[in-house]
Design an enzyme around this catalytic site. Structure first.
Site, short mmCIF file in Angstrom:
data_model
loop_
_atom_site.label_atom_id
_atom_site.label_comp_id
_atom_site.label_asym_id
_atom_site.label_seq_id
_atom_site.Cartn_x
_atom_site.Cartn_y
_atom_site.Cartn_z
N PRO A 85 5.01 14.90 26.21
CA PRO A 85 3.97 15.60 26.97
C PRO A 85 3.50 14.79 28.18
CG PRO A 85 3.20 15.10 24.73
CD PRO A 85 4.61 14.63 24.84
N GLU A 112 3.46 11.02 16.93
CA GLU A 112 2.78 10.84 18.22
C GLU A 112 3.74 10.31 19.28
OE1 GLU A 112 -0.19 12.57 16.86
OE2 GLU A 112 -0.57 11.62 18.79
N ARG A 154 23.46 26.44 31.80
CA ARG A 154 23.73 27.73 32.43
C ARG A 154 24.15 27.58 33.89
NH1 ARG A 154 19.72 30.01 35.50
NH2 ARG A 154 20.33 32.15 35.01
N ASP A 169 18.29 33.39 40.55
CA ASP A 169 17.26 33.10 39.56
C ASP A 169 15.88 33.03 40.20
OD1 ASP A 169 18.89 32.75 37.44
OD2 ASP A 169 19.02 30.59 37.60
N1 LIG Z 1 8.82 17.76 26.58
C1 LIG Z 1 7.83 17.94 26.01
C2 LIG Z 1 6.60 18.26 25.38
C3 LIG Z 1 6.05 17.86 24.15
C4 LIG Z 1 6.54 16.88 23.15
C5 LIG Z 1 7.79 16.27 23.29
C6 LIG Z 1 8.21 15.30 22.39
C7 LIG Z 1 7.36 14.94 21.33
C8 LIG Z 1 7.43 13.98 20.30
C9 LIG Z 1 6.27 14.06 19.55
N2 LIG Z 1 5.48 15.04 20.09
C10 LIG Z 1 4.17 15.42 19.59
C11 LIG Z 1 3.09 14.69 20.32
C12 LIG Z 1 1.81 15.06 20.09
C13 LIG Z 1 0.78 14.41 20.73
C14 LIG Z 1 1.07 13.39 21.60
C15 LIG Z 1 2.36 13.07 21.81
N3 LIG Z 1 3.40 13.71 21.16
C16 LIG Z 1 6.11 15.57 21.19
C17 LIG Z 1 5.71 16.56 22.08
N4 LIG Z 1 4.87 18.49 23.99
N5 LIG Z 1 4.66 19.27 25.08
C18 LIG Z 1 5.67 19.15 25.95
N6 LIG Z 1 5.76 19.80 27.17
#
Ligand SMILES: N#Cc1c(-c2ccc3ccn(Cc4ccccn4)c3c2)n[nH]c1N
Length: 228
Positions: A85, A112, A154, A169
């Site tokens: 994130p 996390e 794609r 697209d």
């Molecule tokens: N790309 C993307 C993502 C993700 C994502 C990707 C990988 C992981 C590995 C664990 N977590 C949970 C988590 C919760 C709290 C803080 C950190 N991580 C992920 C979340 N969330 N939203 C996006 N756009």
């Protein structure tokens, strides 16, 4: 293109072996390798996570497991992608760039996230990109990987039946795609726009451009070119 995906839930990635992506794999355009991170654990409990230094909620994924795994599955010439994130936004331009890569390895975190030293250590040897698919928080990286692999694969020649599809697209010209229609010409009292039912292709192209601009202005003004 070879794609490697590391996850503690490798079966989460099976949708990538279906439909159009599955056909690209069957035709040898793409090779997909999935890896179970727990195969690199070294204790009876096959632990992949531990408590975070400095406190805080949840657990962090262990560098002593991820490090040896990436040493084995990610060669020096590959691109290592870590969904998070906290990553740089994944966009159509990212997909375009990645579609020219020979080998991409995706590291799917859970909990996390992954101990930062895994990324820092890998960056000494390979190109690493920490990316995000949007401003929301998922439970892990697998869904993000499926989305990014679809958007990337794609664009590879031969994957889409109609080569020009991806050139029209949304985002390919920076604007949102306008509305689409098919038969019947009238459905529940709603008519297909007259210009699309005619044969004037120049007018249809103009109409589509106007619709794209109007939709982009309404829904994504941030995508509008300066003069619009
Ligand atoms: N790309 C993307 C993502 C993700 C994502 C990707 C990988 C992981 C590995 C664990 N977590 C949970 C988590 C919760 C709290 C803080 C950190 N991580 C992920 C979340 N969330 N939203 C996006 N756009």
């Amino acid at each position: 293109m070879r794609i490697g995906v590391v996850s503690i839930f490798p079966s989460y990635l099976e949708p990538m072996r279906m439909a159009l992506l599955g056909k690209a794999i069957d035709r040898g355009i793409v090779a997909l390798d999935t890896y179970d991170l727990r195969d690199w654990t070294h204790d009876v409990h096959r632990a992949v996570d531990d408590s975070p230094y400095g406190g805080g909620p949840g657990m962090v994924m262990k560098p002593t497991v991820w490090g040896p795994c990436l040493d084995d599955v990610c060669p020096d010439d590959a691109l290592l992608v870590v969904p998070t994130p906290a990553g740089v936004p994944f966009t159509q331009a990212t997909a375009q760039a990645w579609s020219r890569e020979k080998h991409i390895v995706f590291a799917c975190g859970r909990y996390e996230g992954i101990d930062q030293r895994v990324i820092d250590d890998a960056a000494k040897r390979v190109r690493v990109q920490e990316v995000s698919i949007g401003d929301f928080v998922l439970i892990g990286g697998e869904v993000a990987v499926i989305a990014m692999v679809e958007a990337t694969v794609r664009l590879i020649d031969g994957v889409l039946g109609n080569a020009s599809s991806h050139q029209q697209d949304s985002f390919s010209d920076g604007l949102l795609e306008g509305p689409s229609y098919t038969r019947p010409p009238v459905w529940r009292g709603l008519e297909v726009p007259e210009v699309l039912r005619g044969g004037d292709h120049a007018k249809q192209q103009q109409w589509r451009r106007e619709q794209s601009l109007a939709r982009t202005r309404e829904r994504r003004p941030d995508l509008l070119p300066p003069e619009q």
